[in-house]
Motif scaffolding. Structure first.
Motif, PDB file in Angstrom:
ATOM      1  N   ALA A  29     -68.220  19.121   8.208  1.00 48.93           N
ATOM      2  CA  ALA A  29     -66.849  19.361   8.655  1.00 48.93           C
ATOM      3  C   ALA A  29     -65.883  18.393   8.003  1.00 48.93           C
ATOM      4  O   ALA A  29     -64.825  18.785   7.492  1.00 48.93           O
ATOM      5  N   GLU A  32     -65.571  19.003   4.160  1.00 49.77           N
ATOM      6  CA  GLU A  32     -64.803  20.215   3.853  1.00 49.77           C
ATOM      7  C   GLU A  32     -63.322  20.005   4.115  1.00 49.77           C
ATOM      8  O   GLU A  32     -62.471  20.468   3.350  1.00 49.77           O
ATOM      9  N   ALA A  33     -62.992  19.302   5.195  1.00 48.44           N
ATOM     10  CA  ALA A  33     -61.583  19.041   5.495  1.00 48.44           C
ATOM     11  C   ALA A  33     -60.934  18.231   4.376  1.00 48.44           C
ATOM     12  O   ALA A  33     -59.813  18.519   3.947  1.00 48.44           O
ATOM     13  N   ARG A  36     -60.450  20.658   1.354  1.00 54.76           N
ATOM     14  CA  ARG A  36     -59.686  21.896   1.432  1.00 54.76           C
ATOM     15  C   ARG A  36     -58.289  21.750   2.008  1.00 54.76           C
ATOM     16  O   ARG A  36     -57.446  22.622   1.790  1.00 54.76           O
ATOM     17  N   ARG A  37     -58.018  20.687   2.760  1.00 48.90           N
ATOM     18  CA  ARG A  37     -56.726  20.609   3.423  1.00 48.90           C
ATOM     19  C   ARG A  37     -55.592  20.464   2.409  1.00 48.90           C
ATOM     20  O   ARG A  37     -55.668  19.651   1.474  1.00 48.90           O
ATOM     21  N   VAL A 148     -57.079  12.995   7.433  1.00 50.24           N
ATOM     22  CA  VAL A 148     -57.617  14.356   7.517  1.00 50.24           C
ATOM     23  C   VAL A 148     -59.050  14.324   8.030  1.00 50.24           C
ATOM     24  O   VAL A 148     -59.442  15.160   8.850  1.00 50.24           O
ATOM     25  N   ALA A 152     -60.424  16.015  11.537  1.00 48.49           N
ATOM     26  CA  ALA A 152     -61.566  16.935  11.587  1.00 48.49           C
ATOM     27  C   ALA A 152     -62.622  16.426  12.551  1.00 48.49           C
ATOM     28  O   ALA A 152     -63.258  17.214  13.271  1.00 48.49           O
ATOM     29  N   ALA A 228     -58.439  22.519  11.200  1.00 52.17           N
ATOM     30  CA  ALA A 228     -58.644  21.157  10.691  1.00 52.17           C
ATOM     31  C   ALA A 228     -59.435  21.158   9.389  1.00 52.17           C
ATOM     32  O   ALA A 228     -59.303  20.237   8.580  1.00 52.17           O
ATOM     33  N   LEU A 229     -60.246  22.195   9.174  1.00 52.68           N
ATOM     34  CA  LEU A 229     -61.036  22.283   7.947  1.00 52.68           C
ATOM     35  C   LEU A 229     -60.280  22.982   6.823  1.00 52.68           C
ATOM     36  O   LEU A 229     -60.810  23.133   5.717  1.00 52.68           O
ATOM     37  N   GLY A 230     -59.070  23.431   7.102  1.00 48.53           N
ATOM     38  CA  GLY A 230     -58.310  24.128   6.081  1.00 48.53           C
ATOM     39  C   GLY A 230     -58.635  25.600   5.992  1.00 48.53           C
ATOM     40  O   GLY A 230     -58.361  26.230   4.963  1.00 48.53           O
TER      41      GLY A 230
END
Length: 444
Positions: A29, A32-33, A36-37, A148, A152, A228-230
């Motif tokens: 998580a 990835e956040a 990708r955010r 970020v 997440a 939160a992960l985009g």
């Protein structure tokens, strides 16, 4: 943008439910956040722009080479004379009218100019300030990644807490159903009251209402984790991460927070601005050279050519006190940024100490809540057995059930508080990504 309740309800009725995604663990998580955010992407592009600004500033140290072509036509006596001289076709005459009333002349001038600054403090300080800006943007990127990642982490804990809350609410509903069954059996046997059945039904209704709220809370928490992960309009579930939770506390040491580093760099940049203001009183020295071609008939012609080399010094002696006022402004800016850095450092140390105290508090509360839950479960079990054989009042059993529900809620909340507090320590220390072991996995 948040959907209005009516729009959300309509979308659900029409089958427009958010897409469900594969569950993720905590490390997945957070990673990835960070990748990708859009916030991270924006900060990365800002860092890239400031890196390019350094090269822009350094370009001032290099020579400038310019090619120009111009057309000139005149019958002005002086201009006509200079055109003839530049084209190297001047013919002397004994008649003054030849010079006083010359024919119109035209000239195509091709000029190649080289300019080189030899001494200009603005260029040197401009490069240094641009390099500080680059470092500041890099620190901002690191802080954005930490922010970020921590958001997440909080969203992950929200889902975890919502799942635990749903589990105990479902258990409470099943227990309320069992109590209702016993109350009805006792009433049918003639040893129970109708009022007991009604109170048991009310207790079951309360559990069902809690179950509806818990299911919605879990769905919203999963939606919040997706955000939160985009991921747009996705519900993301989680898998347990026993090897990561609770997070180990970082070793004591100086704060590694990127926001404090950015403020320190900002102070250094202001210091450079102050010294640049003082250097504004110095002269500037430069060199230029050009080669010019002149032709009467066509551009880029080669009828005549000449070169020129110039070296010059420019020293502004009085500018209406502009430089002195700018220097005063730079000094105030330097003091202001230094004060902000001191204030932020004090606040950061306080936040770290508060996070450590809250973590210890949450651990102690979790221990007490676990003992309270065990006692409430045993009390409810014993009272249920006594109620089944007619040795206990129904009201006492309901009170025990309510106490068990409260103990379960406190146990879930205490567990979440401990996990959140352990993450806050690493976040306040500035080592949250490093603690999770994913520092440096994402490069802008």
């Amino acid at each position: 943008m948040k959907k209005k309740p009516a729009i959300l309800l309509l979308s659900l009725l029409l089958g427009g439910e958010p897409a469900s995604a594969d569950p993720v663990d905590l490390r997945q998580a957070v990673a990835e956040a960070v990748q990708r955010r859009p916030r991270v992407e924006a900060a990365a592009q800002e860092a890239r722009a400031t890196a390019a600004a350094v090269n822009v500033a350094r370009a001032g140290r290099l020579p400038r080479l310019t090619l120009s072509e111009s057309f000139y036509a005149t019958d002005e006596p002086a201009g006509s004379l200079f055109v003839s001289m530049n084209q190297e076709n001047l013919r002397l005459s004994q008649n003054a009218d030849t010079y006083n009333f010359p024919p119109s002349r035209k000239d195509f001038e091709t000029r190649l100019t080289l300019e080189q600054s030899l001494f200009d403090p603005d260029i040197g300080y401009g490069v240094k300030r641009a390099e500080k800006g680059k470092a500041l943007a890099a620190a901002g990127l690191r802080q954005t990644r930490e922010d970020v990642a921590f958001s997440a982490f909080c969203a992950y804990l929200e889902v975890r807490q919502a799942e635990a809350a749903l589990a105990w609410v479902e258990g409470s509903r099943a227990e309320a159903g069992e109590i209702l069954r016993l109350a009805r059996e006792r009433q049918a046997a003639g040893v129970g009251l109708k009022a007991d059945v009604l109170r048991a039904e009310a207790q079951l209704g309360r559990s069902e209402r809690m179950l509806i709220a818990a299911e919605n809370d879990l769905r919203l928490a999963r939606r919040g984790l997706g955000l939160a992960l985009g991921r747009e309009d996705e519900e993301v579930g989680i898998v347990a991460s026993p090897d990561l939770l609770p997070l180990s506390e970082p070793a004591p040491g100086p704060l590694a927070r990127a926001d404090l580093q950015a403020l320190a760099l900002s102070v250094e940049e202001a210091e450079l601005g102050y010294h640049q203001g003082r250097a504004a009183y110095l002269p500037r020295l430069g060199l230029s050279a050009d080669y010019a071609l002149h032709d009467e008939e066509m551009p880029f012609g080669t009828d005549a050519g000449a070169w020129t080399v110039r070296a010059g010094l420019n020293w502004e002696l009085f500018d209406g006190f502009r430089r002195s006022h700018q220097l005063e402004k730079a000094a105030a800016e330097r003091q202001m940024r230094g004060a902000r850095l001191r204030e932020a450092s004090w606040q950061a140390r306080y936040q770290l100490e508060e996070a450590r105290l809250r973590a210890r508090e949450a651990g102690e509360q979790k221990f007490v809540a676990a003992k309270e839950l065990a006692a409430a479960e045993e009390s409810r079990r014993l009272l249920l057995e006594r109620y089944e054989v007619g040795l206990e009042e129904f009201s006492t059993l309901l009170a025990a059930q309510e106490a068990l529900d409260r103990a379960r809620f406190e146990n879930v909340a205490a567990d979440s508080r401990e996990l959140l507090a352990s993450g806050e320590i690493a976040y306040c220390q500035g080592t949250f990504l490093q603690t999770l072991g994913i520092e440096g996995e994402d490069k802008p």
